[in-house]
Design a protein around this motif. Structure first.
Motif, mmCIF file in Angstrom:
data_model
loop_
_atom_site.group_PDB
_atom_site.id
_atom_site.type_symbol
_atom_site.label_atom_id
_atom_site.label_comp_id
_atom_site.label_asym_id
_atom_site.label_seq_id
_atom_site.Cartn_x
_atom_site.Cartn_y
_atom_site.Cartn_z
ATOM 1 N N GLU A 179 45.254 32.892 39.286
ATOM 2 C CA GLU A 179 45.669 33.455 37.960
ATOM 3 C C GLU A 179 45.912 32.581 36.900
ATOM 4 O O GLU A 179 45.589 32.978 35.537
ATOM 5 C CB GLU A 179 47.140 34.269 38.282
ATOM 6 C CG GLU A 179 47.411 35.229 36.920
ATOM 7 C CD GLU A 179 48.687 35.922 37.130
ATOM 8 O OE1 GLU A 179 49.311 36.277 36.395
ATOM 9 O OE2 GLU A 179 49.077 36.014 38.621
ATOM 10 N N GLN A 180 46.400 31.411 37.273
ATOM 11 C CA GLN A 180 46.764 30.398 36.217
ATOM 12 C C GLN A 180 45.448 29.724 35.629
ATOM 13 O O GLN A 180 45.187 29.343 34.447
ATOM 14 C CB GLN A 180 47.520 29.269 36.641
ATOM 15 C CG GLN A 180 48.824 29.618 36.895
ATOM 16 C CD GLN A 180 49.893 28.594 37.480
ATOM 17 O OE1 GLN A 180 49.795 27.317 36.873
ATOM 18 N NE2 GLN A 180 50.827 28.714 38.407
ATOM 19 N N LEU A 181 44.463 29.780 36.628
ATOM 20 C CA LEU A 181 43.194 28.964 36.173
ATOM 21 C C LEU A 181 42.427 29.951 35.355
ATOM 22 O O LEU A 181 41.652 29.640 34.525
ATOM 23 C CB LEU A 181 42.464 28.662 37.448
ATOM 24 C CG LEU A 181 41.039 28.071 37.235
ATOM 25 C CD1 LEU A 181 40.974 26.697 36.616
ATOM 26 C CD2 LEU A 181 40.426 27.823 38.748
ATOM 27 N N LEU A 182 42.202 31.224 35.807
ATOM 28 C CA LEU A 182 41.439 32.235 35.104
ATOM 29 C C LEU A 182 42.221 33.533 34.007
ATOM 30 O O LEU A 182 41.519 34.019 33.778
ATOM 31 C CB LEU A 182 40.548 32.965 36.139
ATOM 32 C CG LEU A 182 39.654 31.872 36.922
ATOM 33 C CD1 LEU A 182 38.954 32.646 38.247
ATOM 34 C CD2 LEU A 182 38.535 31.576 35.894
ATOM 35 N N GLY A 183 43.373 33.403 34.409
ATOM 36 C CA GLY A 183 44.227 34.465 33.647
ATOM 37 C C GLY A 183 44.351 35.892 34.125
ATOM 38 O O GLY A 183 44.921 36.682 33.737
ATOM 39 N N TRP A 184 43.665 36.204 35.017
ATOM 40 C CA TRP A 184 43.839 37.551 36.003
ATOM 41 C C TRP A 184 44.748 37.676 36.860
ATOM 42 O O TRP A 184 44.650 36.828 37.716
ATOM 43 C CB TRP A 184 42.157 37.911 36.425
ATOM 44 C CG TRP A 184 41.040 37.598 35.683
ATOM 45 C CD1 TRP A 184 40.198 36.710 35.460
ATOM 46 C CD2 TRP A 184 40.729 38.912 35.159
ATOM 47 N NE1 TRP A 184 39.183 37.286 34.736
ATOM 48 C CE2 TRP A 184 39.344 38.324 34.216
ATOM 49 C CE3 TRP A 184 41.237 40.201 34.655
ATOM 50 C CZ2 TRP A 184 38.834 39.389 33.469
ATOM 51 C CZ3 TRP A 184 40.312 40.987 33.930
ATOM 52 C CH2 TRP A 184 39.130 40.621 33.275
ATOM 53 N N PRO A 185 45.845 38.560 36.820
ATOM 54 C CA PRO A 185 46.589 38.826 37.732
ATOM 55 C C PRO A 185 46.154 39.343 38.842
ATOM 56 O O PRO A 185 44.996 40.071 38.853
ATOM 57 C CB PRO A 185 47.603 39.904 36.939
ATOM 58 C CG PRO A 185 46.895 40.492 36.041
ATOM 59 C CD PRO A 185 45.813 39.323 35.487
ATOM 60 N N ALA A 186 46.572 39.320 39.897
ATOM 61 C CA ALA A 186 46.126 39.891 41.531
ATOM 62 C C ALA A 186 45.681 41.395 41.373
ATOM 63 O O ALA A 186 44.978 41.549 41.771
ATOM 64 C CB ALA A 186 46.762 39.229 42.626
ATOM 65 N N LYS A 187 46.875 41.833 40.906
ATOM 66 C CA LYS A 187 46.619 43.584 40.917
ATOM 67 C C LYS A 187 45.542 43.996 40.082
ATOM 68 O O LYS A 187 44.877 45.319 40.314
ATOM 69 C CB LYS A 187 47.809 44.147 40.275
ATOM 70 C CG LYS A 187 48.093 43.755 38.977
ATOM 71 C CD LYS A 187 49.513 44.538 38.067
ATOM 72 C CE LYS A 187 49.752 44.078 36.770
ATOM 73 N NZ LYS A 187 50.869 44.837 36.450
ATOM 74 N N GLU A 188 44.691 43.297 39.463
ATOM 75 C CA GLU A 188 43.757 43.788 38.380
ATOM 76 C C GLU A 188 42.362 43.362 39.094
ATOM 77 O O GLU A 188 41.400 43.891 38.703
ATOM 78 C CB GLU A 188 43.883 42.942 37.054
ATOM 79 C CG GLU A 188 44.900 43.554 36.184
ATOM 80 C CD GLU A 188 44.715 43.079 34.506
ATOM 81 O OE1 GLU A 188 43.712 42.773 34.406
ATOM 82 O OE2 GLU A 188 45.852 42.982 33.951
ATOM 83 N N VAL A 189 42.342 42.392 40.034
ATOM 84 C CA VAL A 189 41.183 42.058 40.925
ATOM 85 C C VAL A 189 40.996 42.528 42.051
ATOM 86 O O VAL A 189 39.926 42.500 42.686
ATOM 87 C CB VAL A 189 40.947 40.535 40.425
ATOM 88 C CG1 VAL A 189 40.748 40.113 38.937
ATOM 89 C CG2 VAL A 189 42.110 39.716 41.136
ATOM 90 N N VAL A 190 42.240 42.416 42.823
ATOM 91 C CA VAL A 190 42.160 42.883 44.221
ATOM 92 C C VAL A 190 41.538 44.088 44.209
ATOM 93 O O VAL A 190 42.074 44.940 43.762
ATOM 94 C CB VAL A 190 43.408 42.682 44.712
ATOM 95 C CG1 VAL A 190 43.514 43.247 46.541
ATOM 96 C CG2 VAL A 190 44.043 41.266 44.911
#
Length: 813
Positions: A179-190
Motif C-alpha cells: 500500500e505504501q509503495l503503490l497507494g492502494w489499500p488492501a480492501k480495494e484490490v483483494v
C-alpha cells in the motif's frame, strides 16, 4: 579494496592433467581480458604441469594470480605438487642451452625465455614452481577489476510489497508495504484481478505473458505497476509459486531497490556472450569448440552441468555432443519429450522429474533450462543447463541461453557439417581398417583382442570385451589398457557377470567414465564392448562409430561361432573316416603316414585301414577321385564297406567286386576309386602270407632281405567304372626282416617341375636304401623324401603304409 584476482583448480597427476591445465589457463585469461598473453602462458603451464606429472606423480594444484595494482601489472602462474623431496636442478635450466631435438628437460629453460621471472618454493608437504609475466602498458586495469556492487538508494525509501494471488491472477492478499509503495489499500484490490494493477510488457523476443509468469515456479524481472494516482511505477518483481500450490507470491520493490531481490552479481553470466563471441573468432577443433561452449554455459549459469545437443537421425532426435560440469557419462540420443524438432522457444522446467522421468534419470537432474539452436528456422540442437535440485533456474537464464544459442547456432552448424565430412571419411577409414583386420578371423578370443586394440587408445583409455555363448553365459574375454601395466588390475576390477543382463551391471567407479555397447546381430547378443574414457561425455559421432564397430564385431563373432560349429561337426565326421587305432600284429610291425593337402583338414581324399579279422589281418589303402564333401562321402563308404565285408569273411577279390557295385549304385558319374586291399596271415616260422589286389592303385613294393625291391601286385581296373569288372588276387610271402611299402599317388606323383618322384623307379631306389630300418624309420624317410622333393608344398594328399616282418630272433614262439 583488494584488487588481486585469483583463480585456482586441481588435477590428478595423470597424463590428462596438462591438457586440462591448458584449457583452464586459456579460459581464465579470456575472462581477465588477457588473450594476448594466452599462448606464452599456456605453453609455460603445459611444461610445468607436465614436469609435475612426470617427476612428482602426485595431485597438482594450479593457480592463476593477477595483480592489476602492481607497477607494472603482473600475472603469476603457480603449479604445486606434493613431492617436495624431488628438487629442481636450477643449473640445468640456466647453464644448459635448450636442445631443440630433446623432448624433455626444457620446462625451466622455457620459463627463463618466456617469463619475466620464475622460482621454486619448498615446504614440508609441497613444492611450488611459479612464473611471472609482466603486462604491458596497453592493459585496461579497470576492465580487469572485479565488478563492484551498485550504490543503493536510501534505505528509508525501501518498501517490500508482498502480494498473494491465485493461478487465475485474482489478488488474495496485499500487505501494508504494498500500500505504501503503490497507494492502494488492501480492501480495494483483494478479490480483483492483478492484471489491472500491472502494466505488463514483455522484455525480449521470448518473454512470457503475465498469465504464463504466474504459472512458473520462480521468476524475477522488471515490470511497471499502476499507482493509485494513475502513474506507472517502475518495480522489480520476485515471483515464487510452491509446487502443488495454486497461490503465487509476488515480492515487489521499487526499481531503485532491485538489489534487495536480485541474486548476487554474476559477472560470468554477463560476460558469457562476450566470451562466446571471442571463442567463435578462434580457430579450434570442432570437439574443443563444443566443449568450451558447454564450459562457458555451465560456469556462467551456475548449473551443475551443461550440454550441447546436436540433431541425430535426420533431425528428429538429439544427442549429446559435448558436456561440462558433472554429467554422468551420457551417450547417444536423449529422450525427446523435452527436446524436439518442433520446440523453437526456450524451455524452463522447475522439476524435470514431474515432466519426463526417463530424461531426468538420464541427466540425473531435477531443474532444466534449454534454448534451441535455430538455423534457417530449423532446430539443429540445444544448449542445455541442468541442476540436481528442483527450482534452481529463472526465466532470465532462458533469455541468456537463447542469446548464446543465437550466437553459436550458425557457426556450430557450419563447423559440424565440415566435421561430419571429415568424420565420415575417418569413419569409413576406421571401419575399413577394422573390417580388414577382422576379416577371416574365426577365433572368438582373437576377435576380442583385436577389437580392444582397435578402440584403445584412439577412442578410449581402456576397453573390455565380454562374450556371451549359446547357453547365455557371459564371460570377460579380454581387457586392454592404454598403459599395459594396468591390464591385470583392470581385469581384477571389472565384474564377472555370468548371467546378469549387461544393461543392469554396475561398473566400477573411477576417474574414467564407463560406457557399455552391446554386440548385437540378427537379434542375438554376443556380449558387450565396455570402454573407459577420461572425457565425461561421448560425442554423438563417436557413439555412432562405436555402434557401427560393434555391429561389425558382432557379425564377425556370429561368423566365428558358425565356423566353429561347422568345423567341429566336420572334424568329428572327418575323424570317423579314419580308424581310431591300428590293430597290432604279432610278428609284424606297421607304420602309417597320413597328410591331407588341404590346410586345417583332418581327412583328405586318401584313406587307410588296418584291422583284425579272426586269425589274420586286413589292410586297405585307397584314393578317391576329387575332393570336398563328395569325396569324403565316398571315402566313408569305401572304408566302412571294406571293413564290413572283411568281417563277413569275404575274400579280397569279393570285397573289390562288392565295393565296385556299391559305387556304381550310388549313381555319381566320375566318382571312382583306386584301392589296394590285402590280407596278412602269420606263418609259424615268422613272416606272413600276403594276399593282395590292386584296383587301379600304385602297386605295393616289397623290400627283400637282400636289398632288392620288386612290385608284388598288378594294377587292375579302377572301382566305380565298369559294372562287369572282375578282380583277382596275387599272393606272396613276406619273409622275416622284409618290408612292404604301400603308397598313394601323392607319393609317386610328387612333382618338381616336369619331374616326378617315381620317374626311373625313384621310389624303388628310395626303398632299397632303407634296408635294416624299422617300419617307422622307413615311413619317416619316405615322408621326408616326398616333402623335400620340391620347394613348393605338395598339392595332393600323402598316405603310406609300411609293414615289416620282424627278424627271426624277435618272433615269439
Amino acid at each position: 579494496m583488494d584488487t588481486t584476482r585469483v583463480s585456482s583448480t586441481a588435477f590428478d597427476g595423470t597424463p590428462h592433467a596438462p591438457a586440462h591445465a591448458r584449457k583452464f589457463v586459456r579460459q581464465v585469461l579470456g575472462e581477465w581480458r588477457l588473450g594476448h598473453l594466452a599462448e606464452d602462458a599456456v605453453l609455460l603451464t603445459s611444461e610445468l604441469v607436465t614436469n609435475a606429472v612426470v617427476h612428482a606423480g602426485t595431485g597438482i594444484e594450479l593457480t592463476c594470480r593477477l595483480d592489476v595494482e602492481a607497477t607494472p601489472a603482473k600475472l603469476e602462474i603457480e603449479v604445486d605438487d606434493h613431492h617436495p623431496t624431488r628438487t629442481i636442478e636450477e643449473s640445468d635450466a640456466e647453464a644448459t642451452p635448450p636442445d631443440t631435438m630433446r623432448t624433455s628437460g626444457r620446462g625451466l629453460a622455457l620459463a627463463g625465455l618466456l617469463a619475466d621471472a620464475w622460482g621454486v618454493t619448498y615446504t614440508r608437504t609441497a613444492k611450488r614452481v611459479w612464473v611471472r609475466m609482466e603486462i604491458g602498458d596497453g592493459f585496461d586495469r579497470q576492465e580487469a577489476l572485479p565488478a563492484a556492487l551498485p550504490l543503493a538508494p536510501p534505505v528509508g525509501s525501501l518498501h517490500v510489497g508482498v502480494i498473494v494471488c491465485d493461478r487465475d491472477g485474482v489478488v488474495e492478499s496485499w500487505n501494508s508495504e504494498a500500500e505504501q509503495l503503490l497507494g492502494w489499500p488492501a480492501k480495494e484490490v483483494v478479490g480483483g484481478p492483478l492484471e489491472k494493477l500491472v502494466a505488463w510488457r514483455g522484455h525480449g523476443p521470448y518473454a512470457l505473458t503475465l498469465a504464463d509468469t504466474l504459472g512458473l515456479g520462480r521468476w524475477r524481472g522488471e515490470a511497471r505497476m499502476r499507482h493509485t494516482d494513475g502513474r506507472l511505477v517502475p518495480v522489480y518483481v520476485s515471483h515464487l509459486r510452491a509446487r502443488g500450490q495454486r497461490s503465487a507470491i509476488w515480492m515487489v520493490v521499487a526499481a531503485d531497490h532491485r538489489y534487495v531481490l536480485t541474486p548476487p552479481p554474476a559477472p560470468l553470466r554477463r560476460e558469457a556472450g562476450r566470451r562466446i563471441k571471442d571463442l567463435l573468432d578462434q580457430d579450434m577443433p570442432f570437439t574443443e569448440l563444443l566443449d568450451t561452449i558447454a564450459q562457458i554455459v555451465q560456469v556462467s549459469s551456475g548449473g551443475d552441468a551443461a550440454y550441447v545437443l546436436l540433431s541425430a537421425d535426420g533431425g528428429d532426435t538429439f544427442g549429446v555432443a559435448a558436456g561440462a560440469g558433472a554429467p554422468a557419462g551420457l551417450v547417444g540420443v536423449l529422450a525427446t519429450g523435452v527436446f524436439g524438432a518442433d520446440r523453437k522457444t526456450p524451455t524452463l522446467l522447475d522439476d524435470l522429474l514431474a515432466e519426463d522421468v526417463e530424461l531426468a534419470e538420464q541427466l540425473r537432474a531435477r531443474s532444466l533450462a534449454c534454448a534451441p539452436l535455430l538455423v534457417s528456422g530449423e532446430v539443429t540442437g540445444y544448449i542445455v543447463v541442468t541442476a540436481a535440485q528442483p527450482g534452481r533456474f529463472d526465466q532470465e537464464l532462458t533469455v541468456s541461453l537463447q542469446h548464446i544459442a543465437g550466437q553459436v547456432a550458425v557457426p556450430v552448424q557450419r563447423e559440424r557439417l565440415a566435421e561430419q565430412d571429415r568424420a565420415h571419411r575417418g569413419r569409413l577409414s576406421f571401419l575399413a581398417e577394422a573390417g580388414e583386420l577382422l576379416a577371416g578371423v574365426h577365433d572368438e578370443e582373437l576377435i576380442a583382442a583385436l577389437t580392444a586394440q582397435l578402440v584403445v587408445p584412439k577412442i578410449a583409455t581402456w576397453a573390455a570385451i565380454y562374450l556371451t555363448d549359446l547357453a547365455g553365459m557371459t564371460r570377460l574375454a579380454h581387457v586392454w589398457h592404454s598403459e599395459e601395466r594396468h591390464n591385470a588390475d583392470l581385469r581384477t576390477l571389472l565384474p564377472a557377470i555370468p548371467r546378469t543382463a549387461l544393461n543392469e551391471v554396475s561398473w566400477p567407479v573411477g576417474p574414467e567414465t564407463v560406457l557399455s555397447f552391446p554386440l548385437l546381430t540378427q537379434g542375438r547378443s554376443h556380449g558387450a564392448l565396455v570402454i573407459g574414457r577420461a572425457e565425461p561425455t561421448l560425442p554423438l559421432e563417436l557413439a555412432d562409430l562405436l555402434a557401427d564397430l560393434c555391429r561389425l564385431v558382432a557379425l564377425n563373432l556370429h561368423t566365428a561361432m558358425l565356423y566353429a560349429r561347422q568345423a567341429t561337426t566336420s572334424r568329428v565326421l572327418q575323424r570317423s573316416l579314419l580308424p581310431m587305432r591300428v590293430a597290432p600284429m604279432p610278428g609284424l610291425e606297421s607304420a602309417v603316414v597320413y597328410e591331407p593337402a588341404e590346410e586345417g583338414a583332418d581327412v583328405g581324399g586318401d584313406f587307410y585301414d588296418l584291422f583284425t579279422v579272426a586269425d589274420h589281418w586286413c589292410f586297405a589303402l585307397g584314393d578317391v577321385c576329387g575332393s570336398g564333401p563328395e569325396a569324403a562321402a565316398v571315402t566313408g563308404l569305401a572304408r566302412h564297406a571294406v571293413r564290413l565285408l572283411a568281417k563277413e569273411h569275404y575274400t579280397v577279390a569279393d570285397i573289390l567286386d562288392r565295393l565296385n557295385q556299391a559305387l556304381l549304385e550310388e549313381g555319381e558319374d566320375g566318382r571312382f576309386l583306386s584301392l589296394l586291399c590285402g590280407e596278412l596271415t602269420p606263418l609259424p616260422q615268422g613272416g606272413a602270407v600276403c594276399t593282395v589286389a590292386s584296383a587301379g592303385h600304385p602297386p605295393p613294393l616289397l623290400l627283400r632281405a637282400g636289398g632288392t625291391v620288386e612290385a608284388v601286385a598288378t594294377p587292375q581296373l579302377l572301382l566305380g567304372i565298369e559294372p562287369d569288372a572282375r578282380f583277382y588276387v596275387e599272393t606272396f610271402e613276406l619273409a622275416p626282416d622284409e618290408v612292404l611299402l604301400c603308397v598313394t599317388d601323392g607319393v609317386t606323383e610328387r612333382r618338381d617341375g616336369d619331374r616326378l618322384l617315381d620317374d626311373g623307379d625313384g621310389l624303388a631306389a628310395l626303398l632299397s636304401g632303407c634296408r635294416g630300418l624299422s617300419a617307422h624309420a622307413v615311413a619317416e624317410r619316405v615322408r621326408h623324401a616326398v616333402e623335400m622333393f620340391a620347394a613348393e608344398p605338395s598339392q595332393d594328399d600323402v598316405a603310406l603304409l609300411v609293414i615289416k616282418a620282424a627278424p627271426l630272433r624277435q618272433v615269439r614262439t
